[in-house]
Write a protein that holds these residues in place. Structure first.
Motif, short mmCIF file in Angstrom:
data_model
loop_
_atom_site.label_atom_id
_atom_site.label_comp_id
_atom_site.label_asym_id
_atom_site.label_seq_id
_atom_site.Cartn_x
_atom_site.Cartn_y
_atom_site.Cartn_z
N ALA B 125 30.53 45.22 54.60
CA ALA B 125 31.69 45.99 54.17
C ALA B 125 32.93 45.50 54.91
CB ALA B 125 31.47 47.47 54.46
N GLY B 126 34.04 45.54 54.25
CA GLY B 126 35.28 45.15 54.91
C GLY B 126 36.42 45.21 53.95
N ARG B 127 37.63 45.10 54.50
CA ARG B 127 38.79 45.14 53.62
C ARG B 127 38.74 43.98 52.62
NH1 ARG B 127 44.94 43.80 55.30
NH2 ARG B 127 45.83 44.03 53.23
N PHE B 128 38.25 42.86 53.11
CA PHE B 128 38.13 41.70 52.21
C PHE B 128 36.65 41.42 51.91
CE2 PHE B 128 42.09 41.11 54.62
CZ PHE B 128 42.98 41.19 53.56
N ALA B 129 35.89 42.47 51.79
CA ALA B 129 34.46 42.32 51.51
C ALA B 129 34.27 41.55 50.21
CB ALA B 129 33.81 43.69 51.41
N THR B 130 33.27 40.69 50.21
CA THR B 130 33.22 39.71 49.14
C THR B 130 32.07 39.87 48.15
OG1 THR B 130 31.92 38.35 50.62
CG2 THR B 130 34.27 37.88 50.51
N LYS B 131 31.12 40.70 48.44
CA LYS B 131 29.88 40.58 47.66
C LYS B 131 29.69 41.68 46.62
CE LYS B 131 27.78 38.15 51.52
NZ LYS B 131 29.06 38.09 52.23
N LEU B 132 30.78 42.22 46.12
CA LEU B 132 30.67 43.27 45.11
C LEU B 132 31.34 42.87 43.81
CD1 LEU B 132 31.68 46.47 47.10
CD2 LEU B 132 29.41 45.53 46.71
N MET B 133 30.79 43.38 42.72
CA MET B 133 31.47 43.26 41.44
C MET B 133 32.05 44.64 41.14
SD MET B 133 32.39 41.78 38.74
CE MET B 133 31.55 40.27 38.30
N VAL B 134 33.33 44.68 40.90
CA VAL B 134 33.98 45.97 40.59
C VAL B 134 34.67 45.85 39.24
CG1 VAL B 134 35.56 47.74 41.41
CG2 VAL B 134 34.33 46.34 43.06
N ILE B 135 34.36 46.78 38.37
CA ILE B 135 34.80 46.68 36.98
C ILE B 135 35.36 48.02 36.52
CG2 ILE B 135 34.04 46.16 34.61
CD1 ILE B 135 31.41 45.21 36.40
N GLN B 136 36.42 47.99 35.75
CA GLN B 136 36.85 49.21 35.09
C GLN B 136 36.95 48.94 33.58
OE1 GLN B 136 40.50 51.18 36.41
NE2 GLN B 136 40.72 52.02 34.35
N THR B 140 37.41 43.13 35.09
CA THR B 140 37.04 42.94 36.49
C THR B 140 38.23 43.29 37.39
OG1 THR B 140 36.31 41.37 38.11
CG2 THR B 140 37.52 40.47 36.30
N LEU B 141 37.96 44.02 38.46
CA LEU B 141 39.04 44.44 39.36
C LEU B 141 39.09 43.59 40.62
CD1 LEU B 141 38.81 48.35 39.32
CD2 LEU B 141 40.07 46.85 37.80
N TYR B 142 38.06 42.78 40.82
CA TYR B 142 38.11 42.04 42.08
C TYR B 142 39.02 40.84 41.93
CZ TYR B 142 34.98 38.11 41.03
OH TYR B 142 34.43 36.97 40.53
N ASN B 143 39.60 40.50 43.07
CA ASN B 143 40.65 39.51 43.10
C ASN B 143 40.04 38.20 43.57
OD1 ASN B 143 42.74 37.92 44.33
ND2 ASN B 143 44.05 39.70 44.10
N SER B 144 40.20 37.14 42.78
CA SER B 144 39.51 35.91 43.14
C SER B 144 40.12 35.21 44.35
CB SER B 144 39.42 34.97 41.94
OG SER B 144 40.70 34.76 41.40
N LEU B 145 41.27 35.71 44.84
CA LEU B 145 41.83 35.13 46.06
C LEU B 145 40.84 35.30 47.21
CD1 LEU B 145 44.11 33.90 47.73
CD2 LEU B 145 44.99 36.21 48.10
#
Lengths: 192, 670
Positions: B125-136, B140-145
């Motif tokens: 977990a973290g502010r820039f946590a990377t291993k989740l897919m978040v969708i609305q 997709t809501l995750y930012n590829s940056l």
């Protein structure tokens, strides 16, 4: 630790609340809304009061009323509970039918919205012209020969009736019910 | 699919009121047609009785809510899944999406400060946590940056959320890269279910001022439409000794629409979009998106959908126009669900995504720079999954794989195999083995930035690595669901995750002094644990939900540099979490919620991640004097005046303490 104390307090408070008879259960904060399926069952209970089966359908007033359901286990199970209050003059048996062969024994068939399209069609075909009240909700239900179909208008539930299909099986539907329904035929169903 | 599945009268009563889900994780896993809700709404037996006394005339005046379409699929899903319903969100009194996720087991949510959250599932977990897919709603809501989510701009109108579906564990076969540790799938209500107006206003100590309005209506013969707008102003949390901790007031304007058309029986269309502008400290966050979806029923057992969306976001420093992140994402996706013979339920799909961005080229005020500053990336994807009935109504084998092509690591294969046993309607047993990958983020490939001072007194510099391989995980999972009574259910899930090629940092000391850090795969990790959720509704007016999560993480890194574990968020998730929520429906239209949470402490490899354990309580009391009006008072984090939930982030931003707060809210529906 303070946390533990609070946790215990919360649990205790919960149980105290449970054991307090003063706080009467409130089934529904506002009876003006209810789940779709609940309302459908309540409608169904009413429908059967306004439908008369042909005299020879039941051998005596104590013979079994067979209420059938087409659909998945959830709806069948719920239906089973509600079926008890469908008619009060006969003993009720609720049957979940999974093939058209089982259909002719029924006095009443409810097709849940999980009912398989192909099965619905075959069951309706099997009871065509028989004194079986069919109630469904899938598009094309009336066209396939169904008698009563639920439809949702905005947030409320209404229904369509095809009196011709009922007459074909010798069922008599009271004018009071017909007055509240949208009268349709196989060709004028709202959404086929 | 219909009645082939073993079904539940009402699994996890919580899920009973969830509605039509456009892209449902459960339905995908079950290989049910998405958006074509064939599953039967369950019935609340407890309150069904009172309707029997009503006449047809009265019944015709009752407003019905669409009940759950897939309760039974949740109970018989071969994955660790949890559904947060609209009612859960309302009862909990949360005001932001990230906080709502605390309702689910296995999700680690920590508020870093007033406008930042750390969200993880089963660790990392973290502010820039990377291993989740978040969708609305399929977008997709995750930012590829950074392969993560800016939670501060994910603030849909909470009243319009239908449900939040959370899958713990890999779901990459159906959801694609990033769905390594889990999926968070937010669904908003069908426009048909939001006719009429609603206006809310709240005022409070942290939630300073907040208002939202929505209006929905029927348009034409077969369409429904709604528009909404919202505004909020939130205060900073309790800052630490440093005034520039990144905490700040936060405000946001947001608006959007959704239209749903049932063109005819076989064709359905959805068009929706949002736009927002948000100010956090010195940054403006702006974004807009539009999404269209067309679903076509080909036959009783075959459904197809095509979805297209475009999403644009910018983050702009209001002091320097050079400090800016702009990102465009276009995506098209096709899915087809069908039955083959009597034993095979298949789902397959294919998609294409185009992402372009523009990032900082020159160093501005200590912000990271990226090389190249502009980039365009493409992603091709295809997947197929089959649910094979081995024994009707009892035993299923689910097998599938996704193949994806990205421009950094090339082809990635993400298979899954699952076994599902439903011996009776009271029991579900499942097990799965899956592989999932996380492809390198844009930042990992191209960043150049200064890091915080390490304990040796150096100010290291971090450099991206364009040749990173993908992170890799093999997951072994299992679960058991048991519903002995209509109003009591248990859901247990266990997991063993084996990670390799985890991205960390290695240090080298060039001749000119200083420390140069390079992003490189440094670690393997094993995480194991489990979650238990218990739903109990002893009486019609009481409702208890208990969620317990346990996590044990072991990271083995080849890098001895202290920031290695910080960069990969190795030590950021608590081992034990408990959430106990009780909702009481009292007479006189009063509803009361008590929500207790305990989160164990985090003792990481670096002192910055030392966070003490905390227990806290939220309480809400709501009163409906008339059906259309609700007045509520919510107290949050009541136990302590303030507490920390998280440590420093990778760029050295200090956390703030989360404060005790209270707000009052008025909700008027018309």
């Amino acid at each position: 630790m303070g946390i533990l104390k609070f946790l215990i307090a919360v649990v205790l408070a919960s149980f105290l609340e449970l054991s307090t008879p003063l706080l009467m259960p409130v089934a529904d904060a506002h009876a003006a809304t209810a789940s779709l399926q609940e309302v459908k069952f309540a409608f169904i209970e009413n429908f059967t009061k306004y439908v008369t089966w042909p005299p020879l359908t039941f051998e005596s007033s104590s013979s079994e009323f067979r209420a059938c359901v087409v659909g998945n286990g959830t709806v069948s199970k719920a239906f089973e509970i509600h079926a008890k209050s469908i008619v009060n003059t006969h003993s009720i048996r609720s049957i979940r039918i999974t093939s058209a062969d089982e259909a002719p024994q029924c006095h009443f068939i409810y097709f849940g919205d999980s009912a398989d399209g192909g099965l619905t069609k075959r069951v309706l075909k099997a009871v065509e012209g028989k004194p079986v009240l069919t109630i469904g909700e899938v598009p094309g239900f009336i066209t396939k020969g169904g008698i009563i179909k639920f439809k949702q208008v905005e947030k409320k539930l209404a229904f369509e009736i095809n009196p011709a299909a009922a007459r074909l099986g010798g069922l008599e539907i009271s004018s009071r019910l017909l007055k509240l329904a949208t009268i349709v035929s196989e060709h004028t169903e709202s959404d086929k | 699919m219909k009645d082939k599945l073993s079904v539940r009268s009402c699994f996890l009563r919580r899920a009973c009121k969830t509605g039509l889900t456009i892209v449902s994780a459960a339905s995908l896993l079950m290989v049910l047609p998405r958006g074509n809700a064939h599953a039967e709404p369950p019935v609340q037996m407890a309150s069904a009785g009172h309707l029997s006394a009503l006449s047809i005339e009265d019944l015709m005046q009752i407003e019905v809510y669409s009940a759950a379409k897939q309760v039974e699929t949740v109970f018989t899903t071969s994955a660790a899944i949890y559904v947060i319903t609209a009612e859960d969100i309302r009862n909990s009194g949360v005001t932001s999406l990230a906080d709502a996720l605390r309702l689910a087991p296995g999700v680690q949510v920590a508020r870093i400060d007033g406008n930042k959250w750390s969200v993880g599932i089963r660790g990392f977990a973290g502010r820039f946590a990377t291993k989740l897919m978040v969708i609305q709603d399929g977008r997709t809501l995750y930012n590829s940056l950074f392969s993560g989510v800016y939670w501060n701009v994910q603030e849909p109108m909470l009243e319009d959320i239908e449900q939040i579906e959370i899958i713990r564990g890999p779901a990459a076969t159906l959801w694609g890269v990033n769905a390594v540790n889990g999926v968070i799938n937010i669904t908003t209500k069908h426009a048909k279910d939001t006719t009429g107006g609603i206006v809310t206003a709240s005022v409070g100590s942290e939630e300073r001022a907040s208002t939202a309005a929505r209006y929905g209506a029927k348009i034409g013969d077969n369409g429904y439409f709604r528009i909404y707008g919202k505004y909020f102003y939130r205060d900073a949390q309790f800052p630490v000794d440093q005034s520039d901790a990144g905490d700040s007031f936060w405000n946001e304007w947001r608006g959007g629409f959704r239209g749903d058309w049932d063109i005819n029986v076989n064709n359905k269309a959805t068009l929706q979009g949002d736009a927002y502008t948000s100010r956090v400290a010195n940054y403006w966050y702006n974004g807009q998106n539009i999404l269209g979806r067309w679903q076509r029923t080909l036959s009783d057992t075959s459904n197809m959908s095509v979805q297209l969306f475009f999403d644009q976001t910018t983050i702009q420093n209001r002091i320097s126009s050079d400090d800016r992140e702009a990102r465009n994402t276009g995506d098209i996706e096709l899915q087809h669900v069908f039955t083959l013979g009597s034993r095979n339920h298949l789902i397959w799909g294919t998609g294409y995504r185009l992402m372009s961005d523009q990032l900082n080229e020159n160093p501005v005020m200590g912000q990271p720079t990226y090389s190249p500053p502009r980039s365009t990336d493409q992603l091709f994807t295809a997947f197929v999954q089959d649910k094979i009935t081995l024994l009707p109504d009892t035993l299923y084998f689910i097998v599938g794989s996704r193949v994806e092509h990205n421009e950094t690591t090339g082809w990635e294969v993400q298979p899954t195999g699952r076994l599902l046993l439903t011996p009776s309607e009271q029991h579900t047993l499942w097990g799965a083995v899956s592989r999932a990958v996380r492809t390198p983020s844009r930042a990992e490939k191209s960043i150049s930035t200064d890091m915080w001072q390490d304990s040796a007194g150096n100010w290291p510099h971090l450099n991206g690595n364009p040749n990173l391989p993908a992170e890799n995980m093999i997951a072994y999972e299992g679960g058991y669901r048991y519903q002995p009574l209509t109003d009591l259910s248990f859901d247990l899930a266990l997991f063993y995750n084996d990670y390799s090629s985890l991205v960390g940092v290695k240090a080298d000391t060039p001749s000119d002094g200083g420390v140069q850090l390079s992003i490189t795969p440094t670690a393997t990790a094993i995480s194991k644990g489990g979650e238990l959720a218990i739903n109990w509704r002893p009486l019609t007016w009481t409702d208890f939900v208990l969620a317990y999560s346990y996590l044990d993480m072991t990271v083995n890194s080849t890098s001895s540099y202290e920031l290695d574990r910080v960069v990969m968020y190795a030590d950021t998730a608590p081992s034990n979490q408990v959430s106990l929520k009780s909702v009481l429906t009292l007479p006189e239209h009063v509803k009361c919620t008590l929500w207790f949470r305990y989160v164990s402490g985090i003792h990481g490899s670096t002192p910055v991640y030392d966070v003490s354990d905390y227990g806290t309580l939220d309480a809400r009391i709501a009163w409906k004097p008339v059906p259309d009006l609700e007045l509520s008072v919510v107290g949050q984090n009541l136990f302590e005046p303030n507490h920390y939930e998280f440590g420093q982030d990778v760029f050295g931003n200090l956390p703030a303490q989360v404060r005790r707060s209270v707000y009052g809210k008025v909700t008027w529906a018309f």
